[in-house]
Scaffold this motif. Structure first.
Motif, short mmCIF file in Angstrom:
data_model
loop_
_atom_site.label_atom_id
_atom_site.label_comp_id
_atom_site.label_asym_id
_atom_site.label_seq_id
_atom_site.Cartn_x
_atom_site.Cartn_y
_atom_site.Cartn_z
N VAL A 221 -8.81 18.13 -9.08
CA VAL A 221 -8.11 16.88 -9.37
C VAL A 221 -6.98 16.76 -8.35
N TYR A 222 -7.08 15.77 -7.49
CA TYR A 222 -6.07 15.61 -6.43
C TYR A 222 -5.14 14.47 -6.81
N MET A 223 -3.84 14.79 -6.91
CA MET A 223 -2.85 13.81 -7.34
C MET A 223 -1.92 13.47 -6.19
N SER A 224 -1.64 12.19 -6.05
CA SER A 224 -0.76 11.73 -4.99
C SER A 224 0.29 10.80 -5.56
N GLY A 225 1.53 11.00 -5.11
CA GLY A 225 2.60 10.06 -5.45
C GLY A 225 2.99 9.21 -4.26
N TRP A 226 2.17 9.25 -3.19
CA TRP A 226 2.50 8.55 -1.95
C TRP A 226 1.80 7.22 -1.81
N THR A 227 0.85 6.91 -2.65
CA THR A 227 -0.07 5.81 -2.39
C THR A 227 0.66 4.48 -2.20
N GLY A 228 0.27 3.78 -1.14
CA GLY A 228 0.91 2.51 -0.83
C GLY A 228 2.15 2.64 0.03
N LEU A 229 2.45 3.87 0.47
CA LEU A 229 3.60 4.08 1.34
C LEU A 229 3.16 3.85 2.79
N PRO A 230 3.69 2.84 3.48
CA PRO A 230 3.28 2.59 4.86
C PRO A 230 3.57 3.78 5.76
N SER A 231 2.64 4.03 6.67
CA SER A 231 2.79 5.16 7.57
C SER A 231 1.96 4.91 8.82
N ILE A 232 2.47 5.37 9.96
CA ILE A 232 1.66 5.30 11.16
C ILE A 232 0.47 6.24 11.06
N TYR B 208 -9.59 11.84 -7.93
CA TYR B 208 -8.26 11.45 -7.45
C TYR B 208 -7.49 10.72 -8.55
N VAL B 209 -6.20 11.06 -8.64
CA VAL B 209 -5.28 10.34 -9.51
C VAL B 209 -4.07 9.98 -8.65
N GLU B 210 -3.90 8.70 -8.36
CA GLU B 210 -2.87 8.29 -7.41
C GLU B 210 -1.92 7.28 -8.03
N GLY B 211 -0.65 7.54 -7.85
CA GLY B 211 0.38 6.61 -8.30
C GLY B 211 0.83 5.75 -7.13
N SER B 212 0.72 4.44 -7.27
CA SER B 212 1.17 3.52 -6.23
C SER B 212 2.66 3.27 -6.37
N PRO C 82 -8.43 -1.14 -4.13
CA PRO C 82 -7.45 -1.61 -5.12
C PRO C 82 -6.03 -1.11 -4.84
N ALA C 83 -5.91 0.13 -4.40
CA ALA C 83 -4.58 0.68 -4.11
C ALA C 83 -3.96 -0.01 -2.90
N PHE C 84 -4.75 -0.22 -1.87
CA PHE C 84 -4.23 -0.86 -0.66
C PHE C 84 -3.91 -2.33 -0.90
N ALA C 85 -4.73 -3.00 -1.70
CA ALA C 85 -4.48 -4.41 -1.99
C ALA C 85 -3.16 -4.59 -2.73
N LEU C 86 -2.85 -3.66 -3.64
CA LEU C 86 -1.57 -3.72 -4.34
C LEU C 86 -0.42 -3.57 -3.36
#
Length: 493
Positions: free
Chosen positions: A189-200, A266-270, A291-295
């Motif tokens: 189970v891969y968890m991310s708290g970064w989703t939707g954070l702009p980055s190069i 995956y479990v990702e927090g936007s 869906p994550a990127f659209a948000l």
């Protein structure tokens, strides 16, 4: 006109004077920012029970399952960890068969205390909310009850031959060498708290490909964090859906699942611009991506009417999480990232323009945390500030056992970590006619990364005008950058 809020390390922000025609962007409009989740616990529970492209979490385990929970190292999703553990417990999984891996790639390994609140979160005043808490205190205490040897929280080690598995090579030619948890666990189970954070590093962070970097070996990471991938013309803009570099990361994540025959859950927090969780996406990596990127698109993309001659920004002390603005590499990255984080065909600064960063840069480097940076600065300077020439030194630093030991056992960055950091700055070095560090306290430190240090804003402005050959250059200013997360620029004219 006067513009305040130009940040200067940990000291008081500056006020500067720019032409009345300047484009000033403090952040995204309030009405565009998605509201924080009203009930994060319920949002996570709903997401893992109704995932995208996969069966519910509870249906993927039995009482005999061995489960790995992988979490990001600097921005976590602590609420989700508790909910996932509860769900596994209700499904009959013995918590003693659950391991937590801190997926940090080449970053310094986190200490026990940093699991409660990351080093970056502690340094920001006031601290951002929950994304900078890696794990809930109760979980830390259960999984790391006494001394170091008792821990079932294992920081990923990108240089540990005993816990890395070679899975093969992708269609792009990238080595896929991963933490052995992807093979030895029944479910990751891969968890991310970064989703939707702009980055190069791929438009938006998150989007169901976290294993690529977080759990990769040093060699695996460097195959796609190479100069020739990241500085390829198709990797230049931070467009999450088109960028070649992003395609490399997605390809590796997909290859891991093909090679192991196991899907990553995956479990990702936007996170919104205020660093609050505004959405949860769970399930198959490819299915949660759009869906994550659209948000994120709804609030993170800012339209700019035209390219400008001069781009101005301040440097918060932790404007880049790798180290403080005192480190000249990190000041250079701050200037680079603010301009390179764009979508479309044009960056906000025109070719041949001037980048001005207000920074206290004094050459200080935390050498316990970043032990190879000082050597790399000297090398970069000797090579004429040409990032491409660093490629010849990758193998040497990949085998520097004195520095590798500090990464593996003393909470230091991997000695290869500065390489992709310096590679990404080729963009700024090639785009600009001059990079100015305004307020930098050590001119020699600025010069090591190809920047010119001047003491005051007036000095910086005069130098910019002289460089451009005009007294009336067009300007873009981004004040108060520490009060929001990064944005993506889109030039419309």
């Amino acid at each position: 006109m006067k513009v305040d809020g130009i940040e200067y390390g940990r000291e008081a922000p500056w006020e500067i004077e720019v032409p009345d025609s300047a484009i000033v962007v403090e952040g995204t409009a309030a009405e565009r920012i998605p509201p924080p989740l009203e009930d994060p616990v319920q949002a996570v529970r709903d997401a893992i029970r109704n995932p995208l492209g996969m069966a519910p979490l509870a249906d993927q385990v039995t009482s005999s399952s061995k489960v790995t929970i992988a979490v990001n190292d600097w921005m976590g999703f602590p609420t989700a960890v508790e909910v996932v553990l509860d769900e596994l417990r209700e499904a009959g999984v013995d918590e003693r068969k659950v391991r937590i891996v801190v997926a940090g790639g080449l970053h310094p390994k986190v200490t026990r205390s940093e699991l409660y609140l990351s080093r970056v979160g502690r340094a920001i005043n006031p601290p951002y909310p929950s994304p900078f808490h890696i794990l809930p205190p109760e979980v830390v205490d259960r999984f790391w009850p006494t001394g170091w040897a008792s821990s079932r929280i294992r920081p990923h080690d990108a240089a540990d031959p005993d816990h890395l598995v070679d899975l093969g090579v992708t269609e792009y030619g990238d080595l896929v060498e991963m933490n052995d948890c992807v093979v030895n666990s029944d479910l990751v189970v891969y968890m991310s708290g970064w989703t939707g954070l702009p980055s190069i590093w791929g438009g938006y962070l998150g989007g169901g490909q976290g294993v690529t970097v977080g759990l990769g070996s040093a060699g695996s990471i460097m195959t796609h964090h190479s100069f020739r991938v990241h500085e390829h013309r198709e990797s230049m803009a931070s467009d999450a859906r088109k960028q070649l570099f992003m395609k490399h990361k997605e390809s590796v994540a997909s290859f891991v699942e093909q090679a192991t025959g196991k899907k990553i859950f995956y479990v990702e927090g936007s996170v919104n611009s205020n660093a609050a969780f505004a959405g949860v996406h769970a399930g198959d990596g490819a299915s949660i991506r759009e869906p994550a990127f659209a948000l994120a698109d709804k609030e993170k993309i800012i339209d700019i009417p035209e390219q400008v001659d001069v781009f101005v920004s301040g440097a918060p002390q932790w404007g880049i999480f790798y180290d403080t603005a005192d480190n000249p590499i990190m000041s250079l990255i701050q200037a680079n990232a603010r301009i390179r984080e764009y979508v479309g065909d044009k960056p906000p600064l025109r070719e041949g323009g001037v980048a001005i960063l207000v920074t206290p840069c004094d050459g200080t480097i935390d050498e316990r945390w970043r032990p190879s940076d000082r050597e790399m600065l000297q090398l970069f300077n000797r090579l004429g500030h040409d990032p491409a020439r660093l490629e010849d030194y990758e193998e040497e630093y990949a085998n520097r056992q004195d520095l590798i030991a500090k990464y593996r056992f003393a909470n230091a960055a991997h000695p290869l970590h500065p390489f992709p950091i310096l590679y990404e700055n080729a963009f700024l070095l090639n785009l600009t006619s001059k990079i100015i560090f305004c307020g930098a306290r050590d001119p020699e430190a600025a010069a090591l990364v190809g920047a010119t240090a001047v003491p005051t804003w007036e000095d910086a402005w005069r130098l910019a005008c002289r460089t451009l050959g005009t007294r009336d250059p067009s300007v873009m200013v981004t004040p108060k950058v520490s009060q929001r997360l990064p944005l993506l620029w889109r030039v419309t004219g």
